[in-house]
Write a protein that holds these residues in place. Structure first.
Motif, PDB file in Angstrom:
ATOM      1  N   ARG A  34      81.752  50.610 134.659  1.00  0.00           N
ATOM      2  CA  ARG A  34      80.642  49.742 135.033  1.00  0.00           C
ATOM      3  C   ARG A  34      81.032  48.784 136.149  1.00  0.00           C
ATOM      4  O   ARG A  34      80.293  48.579 137.088  1.00  0.00           O
ATOM      5  CB  ARG A  34      80.217  48.935 133.802  1.00  0.00           C
ATOM      6  N   SER A  35      82.233  48.239 136.045  1.00  0.00           N
ATOM      7  CA  SER A  35      82.604  47.149 136.944  1.00  0.00           C
ATOM      8  C   SER A  35      83.389  47.592 138.159  1.00  0.00           C
ATOM      9  O   SER A  35      83.903  46.741 138.881  1.00  0.00           O
ATOM     10  CB  SER A  35      83.426  46.116 136.182  1.00  0.00           C
ATOM     11  N   SER A  36      83.481  48.904 138.368  1.00  0.00           N
ATOM     12  CA  SER A  36      84.285  49.398 139.480  1.00  0.00           C
ATOM     13  C   SER A  36      85.657  48.742 139.390  1.00  0.00           C
ATOM     14  O   SER A  36      86.233  48.694 138.302  1.00  0.00           O
ATOM     15  CB  SER A  36      83.574  49.069 140.807  1.00  0.00           C
ATOM     16  N   PHE A  41      82.688  57.769 139.167  1.00  0.00           N
ATOM     17  CA  PHE A  41      81.286  57.351 139.129  1.00  0.00           C
ATOM     18  C   PHE A  41      81.172  55.927 138.596  1.00  0.00           C
ATOM     19  O   PHE A  41      82.034  55.456 137.850  1.00  0.00           O
ATOM     20  CB  PHE A  41      80.484  58.245 138.172  1.00  0.00           C
ATOM     21  N   ILE A  42      80.069  55.284 138.943  1.00  0.00           N
ATOM     22  CA  ILE A  42      79.761  53.973 138.366  1.00  0.00           C
ATOM     23  C   ILE A  42      78.404  54.064 137.670  1.00  0.00           C
ATOM     24  O   ILE A  42      77.430  54.551 138.259  1.00  0.00           O
ATOM     25  CB  ILE A  42      79.652  52.880 139.465  1.00  0.00           C
ATOM     26  N   PHE A  43      78.384  53.625 136.432  1.00  0.00           N
ATOM     27  CA  PHE A  43      77.131  53.557 135.672  1.00  0.00           C
ATOM     28  C   PHE A  43      77.083  52.241 134.902  1.00  0.00           C
ATOM     29  O   PHE A  43      78.110  51.633 134.658  1.00  0.00           O
ATOM     30  CB  PHE A  43      77.034  54.699 134.647  1.00  0.00           C
ATOM     31  N   ASP A  44      75.905  51.884 134.460  1.00  0.00           N
ATOM     32  CA  ASP A  44      75.756  50.725 133.584  1.00  0.00           C
ATOM     33  C   ASP A  44      76.488  50.918 132.276  1.00  0.00           C
ATOM     34  O   ASP A  44      77.008  50.002 131.674  1.00  0.00           O
ATOM     35  CB  ASP A  44      74.262  50.549 133.233  1.00  0.00           C
ATOM     36  N   ARG A  45      76.445  52.160 131.821  1.00  0.00           N
ATOM     37  CA  ARG A  45      77.025  52.502 130.525  1.00  0.00           C
ATOM     38  C   ARG A  45      77.502  53.950 130.630  1.00  0.00           C
ATOM     39  O   ARG A  45      77.162  54.630 131.595  1.00  0.00           O
ATOM     40  CB  ARG A  45      75.963  52.391 129.425  1.00  0.00           C
ATOM     41  N   ASN A  88      77.307  57.441 130.652  1.00  0.00           N
ATOM     42  CA  ASN A  88      76.172  58.358 130.662  1.00  0.00           C
ATOM     43  C   ASN A  88      76.668  59.756 130.309  1.00  0.00           C
ATOM     44  O   ASN A  88      77.139  60.515 131.158  1.00  0.00           O
ATOM     45  CB  ASN A  88      75.509  58.345 132.041  1.00  0.00           C
TER      46      ASN A  88
END
Lengths: 177, 375, 344, 85, 395
Positions: free
Chosen positions: A79-81, A131-135, A137
């Motif tokens: 999430r936070s890179s 990848f970056i996601f909120d949660r 996935n």
């Protein structure tokens, strides 16, 4: 493979646990020693890489034990890179009278550096994507891993989540075969 | 997994050289560069050579779209770039958005009291998706300097897995003190306009840009026929001396594409103009048998636009292929790699069917994608 | 020699495995270093009078065996063979403490009687009025496998048409503490051991398949002590005896438990890495000497249903039919066992 | 000079996170890069920053590092000759 | 397929070798005495004790100072090693060799000493792991060098008879060529108090099959046999001591500890063993009875014997007056005595018998008797209704 709350689980089995009050840096160092990783460059890594590297080592150490090459792709997300290290780096350039940006910190201001660290240790000349996601996935990650295997671009995929920000962390890795 | 073909249906870019592909192409054909000496207060000693998008132009263009004032500068650029190619009629539950960026809104860290959430890349992506009403969760690819071109591969892979019918890819990165100081600490910045592949090359220039591409299974101008994104497994900041990861990425892409190396019209290479990167590329291209294929780097036109570069350079390459002309590799004069490669020093008009785009970056990452022009 | 079929099976474990489901509602407990078995409602099976002297192991075994017999349609089996690694330690501990605490005085025999290792097998026989062959194996992590081996031989030698075979182990807090003291069991501080648990698994093996048949059980083998280097030839040798190559195994059920001896399992998984899916289960059940009875229950159901429960997360992109299954277990580098199952 | 060498060793260990190394492990004449301590290009850049920050020495061409960082002996002489703070 | 016995090893209250045991059996010298090694409040009781201290046993075995062998493991290692030497087996792992051992006491003798001490100090924690029955077997396997199929049976007092059966089945099904089988148990406070609380220990000498029997003496010891397939023997040409002709196990399914009035389980076990051996009851010339001298066992066993043999009753004796009841070791100790009886054509005396039981006609042989014995039968019964019978043949 899960690392959270100062505990290491491999295939959901508790491997190593430290008191919850222990700081991440101390915990991960103890885990490193407990797991007998023996890789001095570990100590140069930022926290995100240390975390990802430790998690990956547990999964990969057996697969890559032989000399032969292994086509294990790395597909990680968070999430936070690299924000934890970004903040640390930004602090080093805040004060113009004490302006000594560190290259060794700067290099970790990319989340995919941990993929490089893992690839180097395990000699993985393989597909890698961050990848970056909120949660986490699951759909995206599982499908991407499945693509790599079905297309023949990878034999196995180390896929998962590795998040570190201000001492809060979580790692969940899965091996797709 | 479907063995369907994935096409590029549309593309766009915004750079200091223009707010659309046409203007960019014109500048490139004229040999113009976006890179200018700039004096920054945090680096008073020498002027920095940067390719920055002028705020005046950006503000002027922004007036075109209502309600984008609340977005960050980078987000505005991304929205402006995507807007012309978005097919609003077709947007739906099977439309995907991929955002490619390395540092996103990192500039926000410069202000005091900032929360880490402000720089979250997923939030950036969601705001852009939200602007256009894209309902699926956006995918952020943050894989250092290969992010832009890797995003094409990622988009294609998701379409072939049947996750999306169409995917918009937007790539963008800004020039910031954060990045400038870092590359400076790496002593990797040239104090003049950079010279990819030249014997006097001495580092990169930083630039900024956004580029956008639409991919789907519907036939379009270009087909993505092969890709590979393989790690060097060598060093986290230095490229492999054998070009291992780039070579293997090419092998993987060619294997999938089933085309011969000699059928490639040109290579749009990474060519950052650092001593080690360009040397590494020359070795990888030779190992692959690509040494005679015309190759160019766009870094002397735009600088290194990080997460945007791979996609921006693909967009320019597609435009060049449409025009059936190669691109001159600006800044190159004298061979400066241990193995020779065919640097484009003049525009060559020829029927180009295939081209290759490559990129390499920190963390040992590499990507190669092969495109086919659809007749 | 007769072929041997698994015609019924039942398990009690730290998961709700007794309700007929197949781990759909399984939960992974990341908090505790001891996972107690989820006990069924004993009252439905054993009268309160009968159960008052029964330890947990006896009760778990009686119920699991009753369920297995019920599923198989066999009312009284020809033989009852039990494995238990630690035996009836609740009663052993009780009697032992009574001896020490009371300086060998004022002792009553109940817990002594119940402490005998073959209490479980005897109680089942008594309950069923089964006068047949009745053996109990007590050899650490191969206790259940020894029972299974004996059961197979009873059928092969035509000394029995059907056999009730099972494994059971219980745990006491003090015994757990001792295991933690020497690092065999995990505590929060000593992290080298495994998460401990308890449970029971019982099966009906027979020489003829029925409608309820899960799988054919080809063979089981034991080895007391192996180095990691010797492990591959132990496995391939066993497979070769059954005319199989590693590439013909579709599923490996491995007993990783998170302790420092997991290298054995890694080595085994390595042997099959290009062919078989490897699943592990002790994250659900914890470790106890006869936990491989759970592994057999799991493998049998996977073969029968051709479905791997979601929670085991094999993450296998390429799925194939599961015909040949190998179960591998060891504990602390000792008591290695292989069980080979075939789809019927 | 010996004090400076010891100081440099301690700084190198601290700045480069050489967790499992103690000053006694670094011989004065052993190569710091490649064989010896196994330092790499990022470490070289870090040492350049260290020279700037702690000794006021600006090294502008990383290639110079080859000579400067040859060994503790070489580094100590270089610092002694060029330091401005 | 016949199973050959090629080696025997024994340690008991009447000797630490086959010869010594035979001497005591022949000349009616009991091993029942007061205890020298066991620390118990019940020191007025008599035991069949091996007169070696733990330290002496460790020295005999050459164990290192930091070993964690319980007394049970040491007795077992001693007897198993002797059995292999007796069989003159050269390279034990040259053929597929297994070990099936039996025990009920296992490491309890150490656990009961240190149970609370474990918590206080680390000194004796090495015995925590050796408590397990399986670990006693591992220690024996390690000592004699067996690598492969190793397991343990624990069915109370029939344990080692059952180990012999399991071993035989492994050879019959072709899984092993050779197997070391037997059992071991040491005296422990745990069992002394257990049997005492059941009130089946005699305060004097045990008197099997006597109308006035008052219970058993506990004993300790170990005995192992080497079983081999005939195929292997053909290759190696070593002498055969006897053959295991038949065996059977059945459950009384009557009571947790007591045997049934009718001796149902014992009857079924003998019936199965005779059937497997293909013998009529009349072929048996000597029965080494379980004969613990408890009121319950002896009557039940006598009834079962009468049901099987009817009016063809062979000579019967219980050797428990020599050794005491050695629990899990009893089956293999008495298997060896049965083979010795056959080898030397002798019926060993049933000591301490005076008054016949009223309920049955059986009277055991009270003196040493020379006799042609081609088939000898040995019974072993245990808690949980576990009944086992072994039949050995001379040829």
């Amino acid at each position: 493979m899960i690392i959270e709350n100062n505990a290491v689980f491999f295939n959901d089995l508790l491997i190593f646990r430290d008191e919850p009050s222990v700081e991440f840096t101390d915990f991960i160092k103890k885990a490193y020693k407990f797991l007998k990783i023996e890789y001095p460059k570990f100590f140069k890594m930022d926290n995100l890489s240390k975390l990802a590297f430790t998690g990956a080592d547990i999964i990969l150490r057996d697969i890559t034990r032989d000399k032969e090459e292994n086509n294990v792709a790395l597909v990680l997300a968070n999430r936070s890179s690299s924000a934890d290290t970004d903040i640390k780096y930004q602090k080093s350039i805040e004060n113009k009278s004490d302006y000594y940006p560190s290259p060794a910190v700067f290099v970790y201001t990319l989340p995919n550096i941990c993929l490089g660290e893992i690839s180097i240790k395990h000699k993985l000349y393989s597909e890698n994507t961050f990848f970056i996601f909120d949660r986490y996935n699951e759909d995206y990650m599982a499908n991407y891993s499945a693509y790599l295997i079905q297309s023949g671009k990878a034999e196995k995929v180390l896929c998962g989540w590795v998040e570190f920000l201000k001492g809060n962390y979580r790692l969940a890795f899965y091996l797709y075969i | 997994m479907k063995n369907s073909s994935v096409y590029i249906n549309d593309y766009n870019c915004i750079t200091p050289l223009g707010f659309d592909v046409q203007h960019n192409m014109q500048h490139i054909r004229m040999g113009n560069t976006a890179i200018k000496p700039v004096v920054k207060d945090f680096a008073p000693a020498t002027p920095l050579y940067l390719g920055e998008i002028g705020d005046n132009e950006l503000n002027r263009e922004s007036e075109r779209l209502a309600g984008i004032e609340t977005f960050t500068r980078l987000e505005r650029l991304m929205i402006l770039c995507l807007e012309p190619i978005i097919d609003k009629e077709r947007l739906g539950a099977r439309t995907g958005l991929i955002v490619s960026t390395t540092k996103g809104n990192i500039r926000a860290l410069e202000s005091i009291d900032v929360t880490p959430e402000a720089v979250e890349l997923a939030k950036l992506a969601k705001r852009v998706a939200g602007y256009f009403g894209i309902v699926t969760e956006p995918i952020v690819v943050s894989n250092a300097c290969v992010s832009g071109i890797l995003s094409i591969a990622v988009a294609k892979r998701y379409i072939q897995m049947g996750i999306f019918d169409e995917v918009y890819v937007i790539a963008g990165d800004e020039v910031s003190e954060f990045v400038i100081s870092g590359f400076n600490a790496f002593q990797a910045m040239d104090a003049k306009v950079c010279q990819p592949y030249d014997k006097d090359r001495n580092g990169i220039n930083l630039g900024e840009a956004v580029a956008a591409v639409k991919l789907s299974e519907m036939p379009g101008w270009f087909k993505v026929i092969g890709d590979g994104a393989i790690n060097d497994a060598n060093h986290i900041s230095g490229p492999s001396r054998t070009g291992e990861g780039l070579y293997r990425s090419l092998v993987s892409a060619f294997k999938e594409a089933s085309v011969n190396v000699e059928d490639i019209g040109f290579i749009s290479a990474h060519g950052t103009a650092t001593v080690f990167n360009d040397e590494m590329e020359a070795i990888a291209f030779n190992r692959m048998g690509l040494q005679n294929i015309p190759v160019h780097s766009l870094k002397a036109y735009y600088g290194h636009t990080l997460g945007a570069s791979g996609l921006l350079e693909t967009v320019i390459a597609m435009q060049a292929v449409k025009e059936n002309k190669t691109i001159i590799s600006k800044g190159f004069e004298t061979t400066g790699t241990s193995l020779p490669i065919n640097i484009s020093i003049e525009e060559e008009a020829k029927d180009i069917r295939y081209f290759v785009k490559t990129a390499s970056g920190f963390g040992g990452c590499n990507t190669a994608v092969i495109f086919e022009k659809v007749k | 020699m007769s072929k041997v079929y698994i015609n019924a099976g039942a398990a009690i474990s730290a998961q709700a495995t007794f309700d007929g489901g197949f781990l759909e509602n399984a939960v992974i407990n990341r908090q505790d270093v001891f996972l107690p078995a989820i006990e069924p409602d004993y009252k439905a099976f054993i009268s309160p009078v009968a159960s008052r002297r029964m330890s947990k192991a006896v009760k778990m075994a009686i119920i699991a065996s009753a369920q297995a017999l019920n599923e198989s349609g066999v009312s009284v089996p020809d033989a009852i063979i039990t494995g238990t690694g630690a035996g009836c330690i609740i009663d052993s501990e009780k009697f032992l403490k009574a001896i020490i605490d009371n300086d060998e005085q004022f002792l009553t025999p109940t817990s002594f009687i119940q402490s005998t290792h073959n209490t479980v097998g005897a109680q089942i026989a008594l309950g069923l009025n089964c006068k047949g062959y009745n053996f109990t194996y007590v050899n650490g992590a191969v206790s259940f496998e020894s029972a299974l081996l004996d059961a197979i031989m009873q059928i092969e030698l035509q000394q029995a048409n059907n056999v009730l075979v099972g494994g059971v182990d219980e745990m006491t807090p003090y015994f757990l503490e001792l295991q933690q003291m020497i690092g065999h069991a995990k505590s929060d501080i000593a992290t080298v051991g495994s998460v401990q648990s308890e449970g029971a698994g019982f099966f009906v093996l027979a020489n003829t398949p029925t409608e309820s048949t899960y799988a054919a059980i080809e063979d089981v083998t034991l080895y007391n002590k192996l180095s990691i280097a010797e492990l591959p030839s132990f496995i391939t040798g066993f497979l070769r005896k059954h005319h199989l190559e590693p590439s013909q195994i579709d599923l490996v059920v491995a007993g990783n438990n998170g302790d420092v001896f997991d290298d054995y399992y890694d080595k085994a998984a390595h042997l099959f890495r290009n062919y078989a899916i490897t699943v592990q289960y002790k994250q659900l059940t914890g470790e106890y000497f006869t936990v491989s009875a759970f592994a057999l229950w799991l493998a049998s159901r996977i073969i029968k249903e051709q479905h791997i429960p979601e929670i085991l997360k094999p993450h296998a992109v390429k799925h194939k039919a599961i015909k040949n299954v190998l179960i591998y277990n060891q504990y602390r580098g000792l008591d290695h066992s292989l069980i080979l199952l075939k789809r019927v | 000079m010996e004090l400076l060498k010891e100081e440099l060793k301690n700084k190198i260990i601290e700045v480069l996170n050489l967790e499992e190394v103690v000053p006694g492990d670094i011989a004065d004449d052993a190569p710091l890069f490649g064989e010896g301590l196994g330092l790499d290009s990022i470490d070289a850049l870090e040492l350049i920053v260290l020279l700037d920050k702690d000794y006021g020495i600006k090294v502008t061409d990383p290639k110079d590092g080859k000579v400067i960082f040859k060994s503790i002996n070489a580094l100590a002489s270089f610092v002694a000759e060029n330091k401005t703070k | 397929m016949r199973i050959a016995v090629t080696g025997m090893g024994i340690i008991s209250a009447i000797g630490t070798s086959l010869e010594e045991n035979l001497y005591h059996l022949k000349y009616g010298v009991t091993g029942i005495t007061r205890s020298e090694n066991l620390s118990t409040r019940h020191n007025g009781l008599l035991f069949g004790e091996v007169k070696f201290s733990n330290e002496h046993l460790a020295r005999l075995l050459g164990l290192p100072a930091d070993n964690n062998f319980s007394r049970t493991a040491m007795l077992g290692a001693y007897a198993a090693q002797q059995a292999l030497e007796n069989a003159a087996v050269k390279d034990i792992n040259h053929s597929r060799t297994g070990l099936i051992s039996a025990s009920s006491v296992s490491g309890m003798d150490m656990t009961e000493k240190y149970l609370y001490d474990f918590k206080e100090s680390a000194e004796h924690r090495k015995y925590i792991d050796s408590h397990h029955t399986g670990n006693v077997t591992h220690q024996i396997a390690g000592y004699i060098g067996v690598k492969g199929l190793v397991t343990t049976i624990s069915t109370a007092c029939s344990s080692s008879a059952n180990a012999i059966m399991m071993g035989a089945n492994l050879i019959r099904t072709g899984r092993l060529d050779r197997v070391v089988v037997g059992g071991t148990d040491a005296l422990a406070k745990f069992t002394v108090n257990g049997f005492n609380s059941l009130m089946i220990l005699t305060d004097g000498y045990n008197r099997p099959f006597d109308a006035n029997r008052k219970g058993l003496n506990l004993g300790e010891g170990a005995a192992y046999l080497v079983l081999e397939s005939e195929t292997l023997l053909k290759k190696e040409d070593r002498p055969v001591l006897a053959y295991l002709a038949g065996y059977g196990n059945a459950n009384d399914a009557y009571h947790q500890t007591a045997s049934s009035e009718t001796g149902e389980g014992a009857f079924l076990a003998m019936e199965k063993a005779l059937a497997l051996a293909g013998l009529e009851p009349g072929a048996i010339s000597y029965v080494n009875a379980h004969g613990t001298a408890t009121v319950n066992n002896d009557l039940s066993e006598a009834r079962a014997l009468e049901r099987i043999f009817g009016n063809q009753m062979p000579d019967i004796s219980s050797t428990k007056p020599f050794t005491g009841h050695t629990l899990a070791a009893a089956g293999s100790i008495e298997a060896i005595y049965s083979i010795l009886a056959m080898k030397h054509q002798l019926v060993f005396p049933n000591l301490n018998f005076q008054t016949p039981m009223e309920e049955v006609a059986i009277q055991p042989q009270q003196t040493l008797k020379e006799k042609k014995i081609d088939f000898a039968l040995s019974n072993s019964f245990g808690f949980g209704g576990n009944c086992s019978t072994l039949i050995f043949s001379k040829k």
